[in-house]
Write a protein that holds these residues in place. Structure first.
Motif, PDB file in Angstrom:
ATOM      1  N   CYS A  79       1.478  54.790 153.007  1.00  0.00           N
ATOM      2  CA  CYS A  79       1.730  54.652 154.453  1.00  0.00           C
ATOM      3  C   CYS A  79       2.333  55.908 155.090  1.00  0.00           C
ATOM      4  CB  CYS A  79       2.621  53.452 154.732  1.00  0.00           C
ATOM      5  SG  CYS A  79       1.705  52.039 155.321  1.00  0.00           S
ATOM      6  N   PRO A  80       3.370  56.517 154.511  1.00  0.00           N
ATOM      7  CA  PRO A  80       3.924  57.710 155.161  1.00  0.00           C
ATOM      8  C   PRO A  80       2.878  58.814 155.359  1.00  0.00           C
ATOM      9  CG  PRO A  80       5.413  56.915 153.476  1.00  0.00           C
ATOM     10  CD  PRO A  80       4.141  56.130 153.334  1.00  0.00           C
ATOM     11  N   ARG A  81       2.020  59.002 154.377  1.00  0.00           N
ATOM     12  CA  ARG A  81       0.973  60.023 154.487  1.00  0.00           C
ATOM     13  C   ARG A  81      -0.113  59.572 155.470  1.00  0.00           C
ATOM     14  NH1 ARG A  81      -1.259  60.190 149.399  1.00  0.00           N
ATOM     15  NH2 ARG A  81      -2.778  58.680 150.094  1.00  0.00           N
ATOM     16  N   ASP A  82      -0.562  58.313 155.339  1.00  0.00           N
ATOM     17  CA  ASP A  82      -1.654  57.820 156.172  1.00  0.00           C
ATOM     18  C   ASP A  82      -1.265  57.695 157.641  1.00  0.00           C
ATOM     19  OD1 ASP A  82      -3.068  57.634 153.808  1.00  0.00           O
ATOM     20  OD2 ASP A  82      -2.848  55.459 153.632  1.00  0.00           O
ATOM     21  N   GLU A  83      -0.053  57.234 157.921  1.00  0.00           N
ATOM     22  CA  GLU A  83       0.345  56.963 159.296  1.00  0.00           C
ATOM     23  C   GLU A  83       1.044  58.130 159.986  1.00  0.00           C
ATOM     24  OE1 GLU A  83       2.472  53.272 159.516  1.00  0.00           O
ATOM     25  OE2 GLU A  83       0.817  52.155 158.626  1.00  0.00           O
ATOM     26  N   GLU A  84       1.774  58.951 159.229  1.00  0.00           N
ATOM     27  CA  GLU A  84       2.500  60.051 159.850  1.00  0.00           C
ATOM     28  C   GLU A  84       2.073  61.418 159.354  1.00  0.00           C
ATOM     29  OE1 GLU A  84       6.723  59.458 159.773  1.00  0.00           O
ATOM     30  OE2 GLU A  84       6.581  57.664 161.012  1.00  0.00           O
ATOM     31  N   GLY A  85       1.208  61.447 158.347  1.00  0.00           N
ATOM     32  CA  GLY A  85       0.710  62.716 157.836  1.00  0.00           C
ATOM     33  C   GLY A  85       1.741  63.538 157.086  1.00  0.00           C
ATOM     34  N   VAL A  86       2.761  62.885 156.530  1.00  0.00           N
ATOM     35  CA  VAL A  86       3.791  63.621 155.799  1.00  0.00           C
ATOM     36  C   VAL A  86       3.552  63.511 154.301  1.00  0.00           C
ATOM     37  CG1 VAL A  86       5.537  63.372 157.591  1.00  0.00           C
ATOM     38  CG2 VAL A  86       5.394  61.656 155.803  1.00  0.00           C
ATOM     39  N   TYR A  87       3.913  64.574 153.584  1.00  0.00           N
ATOM     40  CA  TYR A  87       3.827  64.549 152.129  1.00  0.00           C
ATOM     41  C   TYR A  87       4.826  63.530 151.607  1.00  0.00           C
ATOM     42  CZ  TYR A  87       4.201  65.973 147.293  1.00  0.00           C
ATOM     43  OH  TYR A  87       4.220  65.959 145.921  1.00  0.00           O
ATOM     44  N   TRP A  88       4.391  62.667 150.713  1.00  0.00           N
ATOM     45  CA  TRP A  88       5.264  61.615 150.192  1.00  0.00           C
ATOM     46  C   TRP A  88       5.209  61.566 148.678  1.00  0.00           C
ATOM     47  CZ3 TRP A  88       8.874  60.008 153.130  1.00  0.00           C
ATOM     48  CH2 TRP A  88       9.637  58.896 152.777  1.00  0.00           C
ATOM     49  N   GLY A  89       5.117  62.710 148.048  1.00  0.00           N
ATOM     50  CA  GLY A  89       5.096  62.754 146.595  1.00  0.00           C
ATOM     51  C   GLY A  89       3.685  62.633 146.051  1.00  0.00           C
ATOM     52  N   TYR A  90       3.582  62.565 144.771  1.00  0.00           N
ATOM     53  CA  TYR A  90       2.278  62.498 144.127  1.00  0.00           C
ATOM     54  C   TYR A  90       2.170  61.225 143.301  1.00  0.00           C
ATOM     55  CZ  TYR A  90       4.818  64.150 140.030  1.00  0.00           C
ATOM     56  OH  TYR A  90       5.702  64.278 138.993  1.00  0.00           O
TER      57      TYR A  90
END
Length: 157
Positions: A79-90
């Motif tokens: 969600c953080p990557r999909d909705e806000e475009g932020v890197y959220w780990g791997y």
């Protein structure tokens, strides 16, 4: 610093946390320690203690005048990557074979591939790159794991 490495006092829409307790046997919620000082987050579902989860929080939940638990919602780790475009780990995954690492990529293809070896400097993107085939061993049984034997390689990555 990275967006998914929050400090204790940071206000953020998403946080990672560990479920520490379930409210009670009849409740459908759990409490999560998301690293907010002196506050646990009450999430919207029952999750076993010890499970890591990504939690969405409203910024107003951080207001210091409020007492008790913060309210949050469990969301997908993407969600953080999909909705806000932020890197959220791997993330990691298991692959059944070396070929499956690339053939079964859940994203269609990888942005970058990195391979290392103490035996050379050829990139896996180099058209000449290949794994060496097994040498014949005069009929003697090979001392390799069965998967390596069946694939016919001398070295596995």
């Amino acid at each position: 610093d990275a967006p998914h490495h929050l400090r204790r006092g940071d206000v953020a829409t998403y946080r990672e946390g560990i479920v520490v307790d379930n409210e009670d046997a009849n409740d459908i919620s759990s409490l999560v320690d998301c690293g907010v000082p002196n506050r646990l987050v009450k999430i919207d579902r029952k999750v076993p203690p010890g499970v890591r989860c990504t939690v969405r929080l409203e910024p107003k939940a951080y207001e210091t005048g409020k007492k008790g638990h913060m309210e949050g919602e469990v969301v997908s780790p993407t969600c953080p990557r999909d909705e806000e475009g932020v890197y959220w780990g791997y993330t990691t995954r298991m692959a059944s074979t070396i070929d499956a690492i690339f053939a079964e990529c859940p994203y269609g293809s990888y942005d970058m591939k990195v391979g290392t070896s103490e035996r050379g400097d050829v990139s896996i993107d180099d058209p000449k790159f290949c794994l060496r085939k097994r040498r014949e061993n005069d009929g003697k049984p090979a001392r390799r794991p069965p998967s390596a034997e069946s694939e016919g390689f001398d070295h596995l990555l």
